[in-house]
Design a protein around this motif. Structure first.
Motif, PDB file in Angstrom:
ATOM      1  N   THR A 149       0.923  -1.151   0.111  1.00 31.84           N
ATOM      2  CA  THR A 149      -0.042  -0.082  -0.065  1.00 31.84           C
ATOM      3  C   THR A 149       0.639   1.223   0.119  1.00 31.84           C
ATOM      4  N   VAL A 150       0.477   2.142  -0.787  1.00 34.55           N
ATOM      5  CA  VAL A 150       1.263   3.354  -1.162  1.00 34.55           C
ATOM      6  C   VAL A 150       1.184   4.447   0.396  1.00 34.55           C
ATOM      7  N   GLN A 151       1.959   4.691   0.859  1.00 34.83           N
ATOM      8  CA  GLN A 151       1.842   5.684   1.937  1.00 34.83           C
ATOM      9  C   GLN A 151       2.860   6.954   1.911  1.00 34.83           C
ATOM     10  N   THR A 152       2.428   7.861   2.459  1.00 33.37           N
ATOM     11  CA  THR A 152       3.216   9.325   2.291  1.00 33.37           C
ATOM     12  C   THR A 152       4.174   9.163   3.359  1.00 33.37           C
TER      13      THR A 152
ATOM     14  N   ASN B 199       7.057  16.550   3.643  1.00 30.25           N
ATOM     15  CA  ASN B 199       6.528  15.567   4.511  1.00 30.25           C
ATOM     16  C   ASN B 199       5.219  14.565   4.017  1.00 30.25           C
ATOM     17  N   ASP B 200       5.017  14.793   2.862  1.00 30.05           N
ATOM     18  CA  ASP B 200       4.287  13.767   2.198  1.00 30.05           C
ATOM     19  C   ASP B 200       4.916  13.286   0.882  1.00 30.05           C
ATOM     20  N   ALA B 201       5.975  12.819   0.861  1.00 28.70           N
ATOM     21  CA  ALA B 201       6.597  12.293  -0.516  1.00 28.70           C
ATOM     22  C   ALA B 201       5.845  10.699  -0.443  1.00 28.70           C
ATOM     23  N   ILE B 202       5.932  10.461  -1.686  1.00 27.41           N
ATOM     24  CA  ILE B 202       5.463   9.097  -1.950  1.00 27.41           C
ATOM     25  C   ILE B 202       6.619   8.186  -2.633  1.00 27.41           C
ATOM     26  N   ILE B 203       7.239   7.316  -2.009  1.00 28.85           N
ATOM     27  CA  ILE B 203       8.248   6.389  -2.377  1.00 28.85           C
ATOM     28  C   ILE B 203       8.167   4.982  -2.897  1.00 28.85           C
ATOM     29  N   VAL B 204       8.436   4.577  -3.828  1.00 31.58           N
ATOM     30  CA  VAL B 204       7.966   3.137  -4.287  1.00 31.58           C
ATOM     31  C   VAL B 204       9.580   2.649  -4.646  1.00 31.58           C
TER      32      VAL B 204
ATOM     33  N   GLY C 204      -2.459   5.460  -0.295  1.00 28.06           N
ATOM     34  CA  GLY C 204      -3.494   4.312  -0.041  1.00 28.06           C
ATOM     35  C   GLY C 204      -3.776   3.528  -1.241  1.00 28.06           C
ATOM     36  N   GLU C 205      -3.274   3.691  -2.317  1.00 24.87           N
ATOM     37  CA  GLU C 205      -3.447   2.872  -3.416  1.00 24.87           C
ATOM     38  C   GLU C 205      -2.409   1.565  -3.115  1.00 24.87           C
TER      39      GLU C 205
ATOM     40  N   GLY D  44      -5.004  -6.018 -16.691  1.00 29.70           N
ATOM     41  CA  GLY D  44      -6.358  -6.634 -16.446  1.00 29.70           C
ATOM     42  C   GLY D  44      -6.179  -8.053 -16.046  1.00 29.70           C
ATOM     43  N   GLN D  45      -4.743  -8.660 -15.556  1.00 31.21           N
ATOM     44  CA  GLN D  45      -4.716  -9.853 -14.897  1.00 31.21           C
ATOM     45  C   GLN D  45      -5.066 -10.009 -13.649  1.00 31.21           C
ATOM     46  N   LYS D  46      -5.964 -11.349 -13.164  1.00 26.70           N
ATOM     47  CA  LYS D  46      -6.133 -11.237 -11.754  1.00 26.70           C
ATOM     48  C   LYS D  46      -5.045 -11.940 -11.157  1.00 26.70           C
ATOM     49  N   ILE D  47      -4.845 -11.650  -9.927  1.00 25.49           N
ATOM     50  CA  ILE D  47      -3.537 -12.003  -9.259  1.00 25.49           C
ATOM     51  C   ILE D  47      -4.188 -12.380  -7.605  1.00 25.49           C
ATOM     52  N   ASN D  48      -3.097 -13.191  -6.961  1.00 29.48           N
ATOM     53  CA  ASN D  48      -3.423 -13.342  -5.587  1.00 29.48           C
ATOM     54  C   ASN D  48      -2.324 -12.617  -4.935  1.00 29.48           C
ATOM     55  N   PRO D  49      -3.016 -11.228  -4.325  1.00 25.14           N
ATOM     56  CA  PRO D  49      -1.996 -10.358  -3.465  1.00 25.14           C
ATOM     57  C   PRO D  49      -1.606 -10.945  -2.445  1.00 25.14           C
ATOM     58  N   ILE D  50      -0.219 -10.740  -2.084  1.00 26.31           N
ATOM     59  CA  ILE D  50       0.319 -11.204  -0.915  1.00 26.31           C
ATOM     60  C   ILE D  50       1.364 -10.360  -0.419  1.00 26.31           C
ATOM     61  N   THR D  51       1.827 -10.406   0.769  1.00 26.96           N
ATOM     62  CA  THR D  51       2.884  -9.131   1.213  1.00 26.96           C
ATOM     63  C   THR D  51       4.309  -9.775   0.517  1.00 26.96           C
TER      64      THR D  51
END
Length: 390
Positions: free
Chosen positions: A35-38, A292-297, A345-346, A359-366
């Motif tokens: 989950t993307v967080q600032t 203070n609200d940077a998004i890092i990926v 939040g995305e 469009g591919q369906k996946i099984n999301p895990i950590t």
């Protein structure tokens, strides 16, 4: 019976393989999602920049003539007053001699006329001549004195022209290109200068900031001068991708906003004792900022298509969708700072994005679960087991 037994054995083997293939397929459909967080981060904003010396002085001749000697070469380091070029001086030496001779003539005329004036005054006191004759003699003396002043000015001009036949450097610096060679006819009206001397002991790096950015800085600091004083040291990213070893300071802000671009020019100053930077170069100014609200990926979460960056965003139905993003050009080699394209939040896929399609369906895990699964599979393969086999 043998045919029946063989058929049953084949069915069992195919059923087992199908079961294992299904397990492998299910495992390959596991993708790590975060989950993307600032967060707070120290960032660097990049601005395209041009590099110039403190002085870029065009060297032009003040007199006309043929170049007879080049005393420096391109790229030479010169000092203020050092001779650079020699222009043929014969005509200017002759002009000096002529002016000196004219001065001697004028001085002789003045000496003779002074004697005449003294004689006229004595005769005037004796009422032998009229005041008109005396006045004419005094006016002639004044005329000779004016001619002397003119001759002295001509001598000064001739001496200047002779001195200017030796073209010297007006400042310390480095010699640029030399378009003219020995034998070339040069003058003050020549299209190109003899050369350019750049004072590069310190370098001016010019870049532009948008009007909105400047307003934000000035409002926060309480004025342009206060904003300049509060601005941190800046870095210079060179054209080869390396960072210049010396940091610089922002010294001035232009008082005029370019209406066509909506930007204002700023200038940073860098020491250049080793002459690494050269006038006319390009680079990027890196201005440090705190957010203070940077998004890092992670960089592993992105992929490129035609020079554009994308990520896979997880929808509520567990399908993924491509999303174009923009990132800041500066990075640590492992993460990107998002400039636009993602919101807090995305959820995005952070590993194995090259195996996905829109469009591919996946099984999301950590990511931790993914690493654990990968570790188990590696251990199973070492033990000679098939993936998913207990």
């Amino acid at each position: 019976m043998k045919k029946i037994a063989l058929w049953v054995l084949t069915a069992v083997v195919l059923t087992g393989c199908g079961s294992k293939s299904k397990q492998m397929g299910e495992a390959s459909n596991d993708f790590a999602v975060e989950t993307v967080q600032t967060t707070s981060a120290d960032l660097k904003t990049s601005y395209p920049a041009t590099i110039k010396g403190m002085q870029d002085i065009e060297i032009r001749p003040k007199v006309s003539g043929y170049l007879v000697k080049l005393l420096v070469d391109e790229g030479s380091t010169v000092r203020k007053g050092q001779p650079l070029f020699l222009i043929d001086s014969e005509q200017y030496r002759a002009a000096v001699k002529a002016a000196q001779a004219q001065i001697r003539v004028c001085r002789a005329n003045i000496a003779t006329q002074r004697l005449t004036v003294e004689n006229k005054r004595m005769l005037f006191k004796q009422n032998i001549i009229s005041s008109y004759d005396l006045k004419m003699a005094e006016n002639t003396l004044a005329s000779y004195e004016a001619q002397l002043a003119s001759a002295e000015a001509q001598l000064q001009s001739a001496q200047d022209n002779l001195r200017w036949c030796t073209v010297t450097s007006p400042a310390d610096g480095v010699v640029g290109s030399i378009p003219y060679r020995v034998g070339s006819l040069v003058s003050a009206q020549s299209a190109d200068p003899l050369t350019t001397v750049s004072n590069i002991s310190k370098m001016y790096v010019y870049f532009s900031m948008t009007e909105k950015q400047l307003l934000a800085l000035t409002r926060e600091a309480g004025g342009v001068n206060a904003a300049i004083k509060k601005m941190p040291a800046v870095s210079l990213l060179l054209s080869d991708g390396s960072t210049y070893s010396q940091s610089g300071t922002i010294s001035t802000v232009s008082g005029v906003i370019d209406s066509s671009t909506g930007s204002v020019q700023m200038r940073a100053t860098f020491d250049n004792a080793q002459h690494i930077l050269r006038s006319g170069g390009t680079g990027s100014i890196l201005v440090p900022t705190h957010s203070n609200d940077a998004i890092i990926v992670p960089q592993n979460a992105t992929f490129d298509v035609q020079d554009k960056k994308f990520v896979y965003v997880l929808n509520n139905d567990k399908t993924v969708a491509t999303r174009e993003i923009t990132v800041l050009p500066q990075n640590d080699g492992q993460t990107y700072v998002i400039a636009s394209g993602l919101r807090s939040g995305e959820r995005i896929v952070v590993d194995g994005v090259n195996q996905l399609k829109n469009g591919q369906k996946i099984n999301p895990i950590t990511l931790a679960q993914l690493r654990a699964n990968q570790k188990k599979e590696q251990q199973a393969m070492k033990d000679g087991k098939m993936p998913g086999e207990k």
